[in-house]
Design an enzyme around this catalytic site. Sequence first.
Site, PDB file in Angstrom:
ATOM      1  N   ARG A  93     -16.918   9.656   1.004  1.00  9.17           N
ATOM      2  CA  ARG A  93     -17.541   9.039  -0.188  1.00  9.17           C
ATOM      3  C   ARG A  93     -18.815   9.781  -0.577  1.00  9.17           C
ATOM      4  O   ARG A  93     -19.080   9.978  -1.762  1.00  9.17           O
ATOM      5  CB  ARG A  93     -17.839   7.554   0.081  1.00  9.17           C
ATOM      6  CG  ARG A  93     -16.568   6.713   0.080  1.00  9.17           C
ATOM      7  CD  ARG A  93     -16.817   5.340   0.638  1.00  9.17           C
ATOM      8  NE  ARG A  93     -17.702   4.532  -0.169  1.00  9.17           N
ATOM      9  CZ  ARG A  93     -18.322   3.435   0.261  1.00  9.17           C
ATOM     10  NH1 ARG A  93     -18.145   3.035   1.508  1.00  9.17           N
ATOM     11  NH2 ARG A  93     -19.095   2.750  -0.542  1.00  9.17           N
TER      12      ARG A  93
ATOM     13  N   ARG B   2     -19.088   7.466 -13.198  1.00 17.91           N
ATOM     14  CA  ARG B   2     -19.149   8.243 -11.957  1.00 17.91           C
ATOM     15  C   ARG B   2     -18.728   9.680 -12.172  1.00 17.91           C
ATOM     16  O   ARG B   2     -18.728  10.458 -11.224  1.00 17.91           O
ATOM     17  CB  ARG B   2     -18.179   7.620 -10.943  1.00 17.91           C
ATOM     18  CG  ARG B   2     -18.838   6.728  -9.912  1.00 17.91           C
ATOM     19  CD  ARG B   2     -17.719   6.110  -9.118  1.00 17.91           C
ATOM     20  NE  ARG B   2     -18.079   5.806  -7.776  1.00 17.91           N
ATOM     21  CZ  ARG B   2     -18.445   4.597  -7.368  1.00 17.91           C
ATOM     22  NH1 ARG B   2     -18.546   3.612  -8.217  1.00 17.91           N
ATOM     23  NH2 ARG B   2     -18.714   4.389  -6.102  1.00 17.91           N
TER      24      ARG B   2
ATOM     25  N   ARG C 203     -22.900  -2.941   6.634  1.00 21.12           N
ATOM     26  CA  ARG C 203     -22.611  -3.912   5.564  1.00 21.12           C
ATOM     27  C   ARG C 203     -21.415  -4.792   5.941  1.00 21.12           C
ATOM     28  O   ARG C 203     -20.417  -4.326   6.470  1.00 21.12           O
ATOM     29  CB  ARG C 203     -22.286  -3.188   4.253  1.00 21.12           C
ATOM     30  CG  ARG C 203     -21.807  -4.162   3.172  1.00 21.12           C
ATOM     31  CD  ARG C 203     -21.774  -3.561   1.797  1.00 21.12           C
ATOM     32  NE  ARG C 203     -21.122  -2.274   1.736  1.00 21.12           N
ATOM     33  CZ  ARG C 203     -21.222  -1.449   0.715  1.00 21.12           C
ATOM     34  NH1 ARG C 203     -21.947  -1.773  -0.335  1.00 21.12           N
ATOM     35  NH2 ARG C 203     -20.598  -0.286   0.726  1.00 21.12           N
TER      36      ARG C 203
ATOM     37  N   LYS D  61     -27.308  -0.553  -5.270  1.00 24.70           N
ATOM     38  CA  LYS D  61     -27.054  -0.842  -6.693  1.00 24.70           C
ATOM     39  C   LYS D  61     -26.662  -2.308  -6.884  1.00 24.70           C
ATOM     40  O   LYS D  61     -27.196  -3.002  -7.739  1.00 24.70           O
ATOM     41  CB  LYS D  61     -25.934   0.064  -7.247  1.00 24.70           C
ATOM     42  CG  LYS D  61     -26.200   1.552  -7.101  1.00 24.70           C
ATOM     43  CD  LYS D  61     -25.076   2.392  -7.659  1.00 24.70           C
ATOM     44  CE  LYS D  61     -23.758   2.292  -6.903  1.00 24.70           C
ATOM     45  NZ  LYS D  61     -23.794   2.834  -5.526  1.00 24.70           N
TER      46      LYS D  61
ATOM     47  N   ARG E  71     -15.590  -3.676   4.644  1.00 29.85           N
ATOM     48  CA  ARG E  71     -14.723  -3.002   3.669  1.00 29.85           C
ATOM     49  C   ARG E  71     -14.041  -1.810   4.331  1.00 29.85           C
ATOM     50  O   ARG E  71     -14.653  -1.103   5.112  1.00 29.85           O
ATOM     51  CB  ARG E  71     -15.570  -2.494   2.486  1.00 29.85           C
ATOM     52  CG  ARG E  71     -15.668  -3.456   1.345  1.00 29.85           C
ATOM     53  CD  ARG E  71     -16.750  -3.103   0.345  1.00 29.85           C
ATOM     54  NE  ARG E  71     -16.732  -1.726  -0.150  1.00 29.85           N
ATOM     55  CZ  ARG E  71     -17.609  -1.263  -1.044  1.00 29.85           C
ATOM     56  NH1 ARG E  71     -18.546  -2.042  -1.532  1.00 29.85           N
ATOM     57  NH2 ARG E  71     -17.545  -0.022  -1.443  1.00 29.85           N
TER      58      ARG E  71
HETATM   59  P1  AP5 Z   1     -25.302  -2.459  -1.704  1.00 27.44           P
HETATM   60  O1  AP5 Z   1     -26.229  -3.176  -2.613  1.00 27.44           O
HETATM   61  O2  AP5 Z   1     -23.988  -3.085  -1.396  1.00 27.44           O
HETATM   62  O3  AP5 Z   1     -25.141  -0.930  -2.166  1.00 27.44           O
HETATM   63  P2  AP5 Z   1     -24.302  -0.295  -3.366  1.00 27.44           P
HETATM   64  O4  AP5 Z   1     -25.119   0.829  -3.927  1.00 27.44           O
HETATM   65  O5  AP5 Z   1     -23.845  -1.345  -4.331  1.00 27.44           O
HETATM   66  O6  AP5 Z   1     -23.133   0.325  -2.487  1.00 27.44           O
HETATM   67  P3  AP5 Z   1     -21.553   0.475  -2.654  1.00 27.44           P
HETATM   68  O7  AP5 Z   1     -21.103   1.107  -1.359  1.00 27.44           O
HETATM   69  O8  AP5 Z   1     -20.901  -0.820  -3.040  1.00 27.44           O
HETATM   70  O9  AP5 Z   1     -21.440   1.494  -3.777  1.00 27.44           O
HETATM   71  P4  AP5 Z   1     -20.297   2.414  -4.055  1.00 27.44           P
HETATM   72  O10 AP5 Z   1     -20.804   3.045  -5.290  1.00 27.44           O
HETATM   73  O11 AP5 Z   1     -19.867   3.337  -2.997  1.00 27.44           O
HETATM   74  O12 AP5 Z   1     -19.038   1.433  -4.091  1.00 27.44           O
HETATM   75  P5  AP5 Z   1     -18.263   0.749  -5.292  1.00 27.44           P
HETATM   76  O13 AP5 Z   1     -17.953  -0.636  -4.894  1.00 27.44           O
HETATM   77  O14 AP5 Z   1     -18.937   1.010  -6.600  1.00 27.44           O
HETATM   78  O15 AP5 Z   1     -26.109  -2.198  -0.322  1.00 27.44           O
HETATM   79  C1  AP5 Z   1     -25.473  -1.550   0.778  1.00 27.44           C
HETATM   80  C2  AP5 Z   1     -25.902  -2.241   2.102  1.00 27.44           C
HETATM   81  O16 AP5 Z   1     -27.290  -2.008   2.317  1.00 27.44           O
HETATM   82  C3  AP5 Z   1     -25.711  -3.768   2.118  1.00 27.44           C
HETATM   83  O17 AP5 Z   1     -25.332  -4.149   3.404  1.00 27.44           O
HETATM   84  C4  AP5 Z   1     -27.124  -4.309   1.783  1.00 27.44           C
HETATM   85  O18 AP5 Z   1     -27.340  -5.586   2.356  1.00 27.44           O
HETATM   86  C5  AP5 Z   1     -28.003  -3.240   2.410  1.00 27.44           C
HETATM   87  N1  AP5 Z   1     -29.255  -3.035   1.680  1.00 27.44           N
HETATM   88  C6  AP5 Z   1     -29.433  -3.075   0.320  1.00 27.44           C
HETATM   89  N2  AP5 Z   1     -30.718  -2.807   0.005  1.00 27.44           N
HETATM   90  C7  AP5 Z   1     -31.353  -2.576   1.197  1.00 27.44           C
HETATM   91  C8  AP5 Z   1     -32.700  -2.251   1.535  1.00 27.44           C
HETATM   92  N3  AP5 Z   1     -33.656  -2.109   0.598  1.00 27.44           N
HETATM   93  N4  AP5 Z   1     -33.009  -2.071   2.838  1.00 27.44           N
HETATM   94  C9  AP5 Z   1     -32.060  -2.215   3.800  1.00 27.44           C
HETATM   95  N5  AP5 Z   1     -30.764  -2.531   3.552  1.00 27.44           N
HETATM   96  C10 AP5 Z   1     -30.424  -2.717   2.246  1.00 27.44           C
HETATM   97  O19 AP5 Z   1     -16.911   1.625  -5.325  1.00 27.44           O
HETATM   98  C11 AP5 Z   1     -15.951   1.567  -4.304  1.00 27.44           C
HETATM   99  C12 AP5 Z   1     -14.767   2.454  -4.657  1.00 27.44           C
HETATM  100  O20 AP5 Z   1     -14.156   2.003  -5.887  1.00 27.44           O
HETATM  101  C13 AP5 Z   1     -15.098   3.930  -4.937  1.00 27.44           C
HETATM  102  O21 AP5 Z   1     -15.175   4.698  -3.752  1.00 27.44           O
HETATM  103  C14 AP5 Z   1     -13.899   4.348  -5.820  1.00 27.44           C
HETATM  104  O22 AP5 Z   1     -12.731   4.530  -5.072  1.00 27.44           O
HETATM  105  C15 AP5 Z   1     -13.701   3.098  -6.682  1.00 27.44           C
HETATM  106  N6  AP5 Z   1     -14.509   3.145  -7.922  1.00 27.44           N
HETATM  107  C16 AP5 Z   1     -15.489   2.270  -8.282  1.00 27.44           C
HETATM  108  N7  AP5 Z   1     -16.023   2.630  -9.473  1.00 27.44           N
HETATM  109  C17 AP5 Z   1     -15.353   3.751  -9.860  1.00 27.44           C
HETATM  110  C18 AP5 Z   1     -15.467   4.600 -10.998  1.00 27.44           C
HETATM  111  N8  AP5 Z   1     -16.396   4.363 -11.956  1.00 27.44           N
HETATM  112  N9  AP5 Z   1     -14.638   5.673 -11.080  1.00 27.44           N
HETATM  113  C19 AP5 Z   1     -13.710   5.905 -10.131  1.00 27.44           C
HETATM  114  N10 AP5 Z   1     -13.556   5.155  -9.028  1.00 27.44           N
HETATM  115  C20 AP5 Z   1     -14.381   4.069  -8.887  1.00 27.44           C
END
Ligand code: AP5
Length: 217
Positions: A171, A88, A127, A13, A160
């Site tokens: 997760r 979410r 990552r 994302k 992280r």
């Molecule tokens: P990346 O682009 O970083 O993936 P992402 O979908 O953004 O992954 P996240 O793990 O950041 O999402 P998340 O939803 O778990 O975490 P968030 O920060 O929102 O890509 C991942 C990896 O793959 C990278 O290394 C990249 O280089 C690689 N990659 C990308 N594309 C690729 C491809 N095509 N091929 C190969 N490799 C590739 O949330 C974290 C925490 O915050 C949550 O657990 C929760 O505690 C809290 N939180 C956040 N939002 C909320 C909410 N709305 N409500 C409640 N709690 C929340």
Amino acid sequence: MNLIFFGPPGAGKGTQAKKLVADLGILHLSTGDMLREAVRQGTELGQKAKPLMDAGKLVPDDLVIGIVRERLGQPDAKAGFILDGFPRTIPQAEALERALAEQGREIDHVVSLEVPDKELIERISGRRSCPACGAVYHVVSNPPRQAGICDRDQTPLIQREDDREDKVAERLRVYAEQTSPLKAWYEKKGLLRPVQGVGAPEAIYAGIRKALGLSGR
Ligand code: AP5
């Protein structure tokens, strides 16, 4: 355009949202990044969020809804936005709908990145992130020029806390239980745009542009 980028942890994302905001000049609003910044600054929100984030659990709806509402009300959100990691839960989606309706706006599309669990685990475990500028790398698919060092500002990269192997399963479980029901919710509204999330990032990006009816590039 007012967009949601939807998908499980590690679906790409953030990677894809960064490309589209650069092309469209709209706001990238990642609740994960906002919460990590609050943790870094040691704010009250950050202190409440940290133990939950580290454990792979969701932060309570009212806290997250509050920061998103506030941010969407700022002038730079007027031209459009990509919400990354929000909503979410169904209550978050309902609150978003109400907040936008108050401003006479609505969501145009929900891009849903489709990636199997095995690939998600490989992506998350490899990552590495820059704690200073937020740049995201992968040790295999997108390594920095010098191992462990950010290309942009030479800061040592970190893993992280919630990307550690024992947290990833939790997760994915939380996603399946609390977040995945939103797909059917948005599908019913005619807003869901599923996009194949496996393959080269540029090919996935082309799929996203096509799903949004944007011309190819
Ligand atoms: P990346 O682009 O970083 O993936 P992402 O979908 O953004 O992954 P996240 O793990 O950041 O999402 P998340 O939803 O778990 O975490 P968030 O920060 O929102 O890509 C991942 C990896 O793959 C990278 O290394 C990249 O280089 C690689 N990659 C990308 N594309 C690729 C491809 N095509 N091929 C190969 N490799 C590739 O949330 C974290 C925490 O915050 C949550 O657990 C929760 O505690 C809290 N939180 C956040 N939002 C909320 C909410 N709305 N409500 C409640 N709690 C929340």
